[in-house]
Design an enzyme around this catalytic site. Structure first.
Site, PDB file in Angstrom:
ATOM      1  N   ASP A   1      41.265   7.035   5.770  1.00 26.98           N
ATOM      2  CA  ASP A   1      41.334   8.162   4.830  1.00 26.98           C
ATOM      3  C   ASP A   1      42.092   9.330   5.451  1.00 26.98           C
ATOM      4  O   ASP A   1      41.948  10.463   5.046  1.00 26.98           O
ATOM      5  CB  ASP A   1      39.937   8.603   4.400  1.00 26.98           C
ATOM      6  CG  ASP A   1      39.140   9.167   5.582  1.00 26.98           C
ATOM      7  OD1 ASP A   1      39.602   8.995   6.724  1.00 26.98           O
ATOM      8  OD2 ASP A   1      38.089   9.766   5.350  1.00 26.98           O
ATOM      9  N   ILE A  60      49.572 -19.842  40.146  1.00 30.73           N
ATOM     10  CA  ILE A  60      49.334 -18.567  39.469  1.00 30.73           C
ATOM     11  C   ILE A  60      50.624 -18.089  38.799  1.00 30.73           C
ATOM     12  O   ILE A  60      51.665 -17.979  39.449  1.00 30.73           O
ATOM     13  CB  ILE A  60      48.836 -17.511  40.470  1.00 30.73           C
ATOM     14  CG1 ILE A  60      47.470 -17.912  41.019  1.00 30.73           C
ATOM     15  CG2 ILE A  60      48.759 -16.132  39.817  1.00 30.73           C
ATOM     16  CD1 ILE A  60      46.983 -17.033  42.146  1.00 30.73           C
ATOM     17  N   GLU A  76      52.842 -15.602  38.153  1.00 27.12           N
ATOM     18  CA  GLU A  76      53.106 -14.218  38.545  1.00 27.12           C
ATOM     19  C   GLU A  76      53.861 -13.442  37.459  1.00 27.12           C
ATOM     20  O   GLU A  76      53.670 -12.239  37.286  1.00 27.12           O
ATOM     21  CB  GLU A  76      53.921 -14.169  39.845  1.00 27.12           C
ATOM     22  CG  GLU A  76      53.208 -14.723  41.062  1.00 27.12           C
ATOM     23  CD  GLU A  76      53.550 -16.193  41.288  1.00 27.12           C
ATOM     24  OE1 GLU A  76      53.986 -16.843  40.311  1.00 27.12           O
ATOM     25  OE2 GLU A  76      53.391 -16.674  42.418  1.00 27.12           O
ATOM     26  N   VAL A 131      48.720 -20.383  45.046  1.00 26.83           N
ATOM     27  CA  VAL A 131      49.674 -19.319  44.770  1.00 26.83           C
ATOM     28  C   VAL A 131      50.755 -19.796  43.804  1.00 26.83           C
ATOM     29  O   VAL A 131      51.169 -19.088  42.878  1.00 26.83           O
ATOM     30  CB  VAL A 131      50.306 -18.789  46.069  1.00 26.83           C
ATOM     31  CG1 VAL A 131      51.437 -17.804  45.760  1.00 26.83           C
ATOM     32  CG2 VAL A 131      49.248 -18.126  46.932  1.00 26.83           C
ATOM     33  N   ALA A 132      51.204 -21.019  43.994  1.00 24.79           N
ATOM     34  CA  ALA A 132      52.243 -21.585  43.127  1.00 24.79           C
ATOM     35  C   ALA A 132      51.733 -21.764  41.701  1.00 24.79           C
ATOM     36  O   ALA A 132      52.498 -21.655  40.729  1.00 24.79           O
ATOM     37  CB  ALA A 132      52.718 -22.917  43.685  1.00 24.79           C
TER      38      ALA A 132
END
Length: 626
Positions: A374, A330, A332, A327-328
């Site tokens: 165009d 990742i 966030e 978790v750390a």
């Protein structure tokens, strides 16, 4: 019966009406322009071809849009991390018997980031979908049709069927794809920029063209959703609903919206997410395995492990450490930063009339090195606005320029910053205003909360310019509720009595007006280069006339080139006061001069030795869909 109807519909839709003469078209659709279709025949054809309307596709549900926002590797990783963090925080609080609020901060922050990201994405896509619905609004609502030998002036456009005879007039929206049978006026021009992207109105004819002609080359066809800006004609409906050109565009846009291609940014983020997942997974597994001896032990007997001892509590403890590490690791805040940057980019592009359907498209445009366009890929509003006015200076060889603000048909939208104080208009700019107001067939009116134009967008923009310019200080128009009160003022002074219609050879339009003093004058607007060729003099600030020499022509053409390279479409103004052949003419068909107006080949001799007054630069208002 169904197969027969299907076969008939296919045959009619494949019939190249543009390459066949008028008689062949009438025979193919079994109709006469004098009597039109009978009511019974209309019902039969409606069973075969259906209603003349574009298909309505169901909007995506909020749930579908929400799931689309979660279709991202980084988002799924964050969602997984938030769920694990929440479970571990809850498990800890169960063990201790006390709820520690700080333990829930991290999962709640991640959830908040994901929610904000989803809201921004859904909001952006919903706005773009509303813009796509603009195509349906382009369709006409009513049409003047000949049926059962009688003219039906206000038939609902959705009731048209192939073979209907329709009369088109100035300001009408074309209700279906139609073959021009005959011109009632000497010329007919149609604004079809919403379909082809062409900035100028296209002249139409009843003559057949080559079968392999493209949309722009089908001069004898008028297409659904376009607008008649000059003249009137009789047409034969050939295709309706989704079979029209605008219907095919509608289908292509819908099909394209169903195809999701990953943008460069999304590819990179997905690759980053996959690599990050693999690295974090390996590190977490290693951390957990390194601590294996603390929750799993055994004894070696004869070289084989026996007597295993497993501690579930310690196993869970080290698993929590590994998950906490994951978790750390990742980032966030990465998703929040990306969403914020793209949203800011979207906002800036919206200010430039670019509609971004998917947020990552902003980054895709940033990666683009070459754009081949165009204008056909735009959602054109068909609105034009004057951006600059160039008038003659105080002495020969000088020019004055005035910037004009605003991009809509609202006369109060924007001002002219360098314009003289209210009412102090010199003779030169008064002449520009007068020609803009009188040499003009367009109209502008308030419809609901916004202003709409009838006729050519170019001419509507000129009328809005006249309102921004104001009138002379001796005239008071403030009490008038008329949207075009300044234009009305100029029309009250000079009465228009004849029109020299625009054609591609001359590239300008003229009107003959009665100035109220028993004298007739000619006002002309059109291509600046062509007007200069036909001008022998120019008007100064005080209204006096000076000879137009080559040096001054070069100065005007230089200013014209500068404005043209700034993507402005330029229109020039000129006039002629001496019209001896039109003395006493008031529009009477018995006057000898009237015969000259019936033949467009005589226009060139009338529009000679003009007095050049100035010119304007107009910008096109359009929205690009990404």
């Amino acid at each position: 019966m169904a197969k027969k109807s299907e076969k008939l519909a296919t045959k009619t839709e494949s019939f190249p009406a543009w390459s066949k003469d008028v008689k062949e078209c009438e025979e193919e659709f079994k109709v006469s322009r004098e009597t039109g279709l009978s009511s019974e025949e209309v019902e039969k054809r409606r069973e075969v071809y259906g209603w003349n309307e574009l298909e309505t596709h169901e909007d995506q549900s909020i749930l579908k849009l929400l799931l689309d926002q979660l279709n991202d590797t980084l988002v799924r990783i964050l969602l997984f991390a938030a769920v694990i963090s929440f479970i571990l925080a809850w498990y800890e609080s169960e063990e201790t018997g006390e709820i520690d609020v700080t333990a829930f901060v991290e999962p709640l922050v991640i959830f908040l980031i994901l929610i904000v990201n989803a809201i921004v994405g859904i909001w952006q896509e919903s706005n773009a979908e509303k813009a796509l619905k603009a195509l349906k609004e382009i369709q006409s609502e009513q049409a003047a049709v000949v049926r059962d030998g009688k003219k039906v002036p206000n038939l609902a456009a959705k009731e048209l069927v192939p073979g209907d005879i329709v009369e088109l007039r100035v300001g009408d929206k074309v209700p279906a794809d139609m073959r021009v049978l005959s011109l009632v006026s000497s010329t007919v021009r149609v604004e079809q920029g919403s379909l082809t992207g062409e900035s100028e109105a296209v002249s139409k004819t009843a003559k057949a063209v080559a079968e392999n002609s493209d949309v722009q080359g089908k001069k004898c066809m008028v297409f659904a959703g376009t607008t008649v800006v000059n003249g009137n004609c009789i047409c034969l409906v050939t295709r309706i609903g989704m079979k029209t050109e605008i219907g095919q565009v509608h289908s292509q846009i819908y099909e394209a919206s169903q195809i999701e291609e990953e943008t460069p940014l999304k590819k990179k983020l997905n690759e980053f997410g996959e690599i990050l997942t693999a690295i974090i997974g390996v590190i977490c597994a290693l951390v957990w395995l390194i601590n294996l001896k603390y929750f799993l032990s055994w004894e070696m007997v004869d070289g084989w492990p026996t007597n295993f001892a497993f501690s579930f509590e310690r196993c869970t403890y080290y698993f929590k450490i590994a998950v906490a590490l994951a978790v750390a690791a990742i980032p966030e805040g990465l998703l929040a930063v990306i969403t914020t940057c793209l949203a800011l980019g979207t906002r800036k592009m919206a200010q430039k009339n670019a509609l971004v359907r998917k947020l990552p498209s902003v980054e895709t445009l940033g990666c683009t090195t070459v754009i081949c366009s165009d204008k056909t890929g735009t959602l054109t509003t068909n609105q034009m606005a004057v951006a600059k006015v160039v008038a003659i200076g105080n002495r020969p060889g000088t020019l004055r320029s005035f910037d004009v603000e605003g991009t809509t048909y609202d006369p109060s939208d924007g001002k002219m910053p360098d314009w003289p104080p209210a009412g102090h208009m010199d003779a030169n700019v008064q002449m520009i205003a007068k020609i803009s107001a009188l040499c003009n067939d367009a109209g502008v009116e308030l419809s609901g909360s916004h202003y709409v134009a009838s006729g050519m967008p170019t001419e509507a923009a000129l009328k809005v310019l006249v309102e921004k310019m104001g009138v002379h200080e001796s005239v008071n128009t403030r009490g008038s509720k008329d949207t075009l009160r300044c234009c009305t003022h100029w029309k009250d002074i000079d009465r228009r009595i004849a029109t020299l219609e625009f054609d591609r050879d001359r590239k300008f339009m003229g009107v003959i007006v009665n100035t109220g003093a028993g004298k007739n004058s000619l006002y002309v607007k059109g291509a600046v280069e062509n007007l200069l060729e036909r001008s022998s003099s120019f008007q100064l600030v005080d209204g006096s006339i000076a000879e137009l020499d080559q040096n001054f022509k070069d100065l005007i053409l230089g200013s014209l080139h500068e404005m043209s390279t700034s993507a402005l479409r330029c229109l020039g103004f000129a006039y002629k006061e001496d019209l001896p052949e039109f003395t006493g003419y008031n529009g009477d068909e018995d006057h000898p001069a009237h015969q000259q107006l019936l033949n467009p080949s005589n226009y060139s001799s009338i529009e000679s030795k003009l007095v050049f007054s100035g010119f304007v630069g107009l910008r096109v208002s359009s929205s690009c869909l990404l």
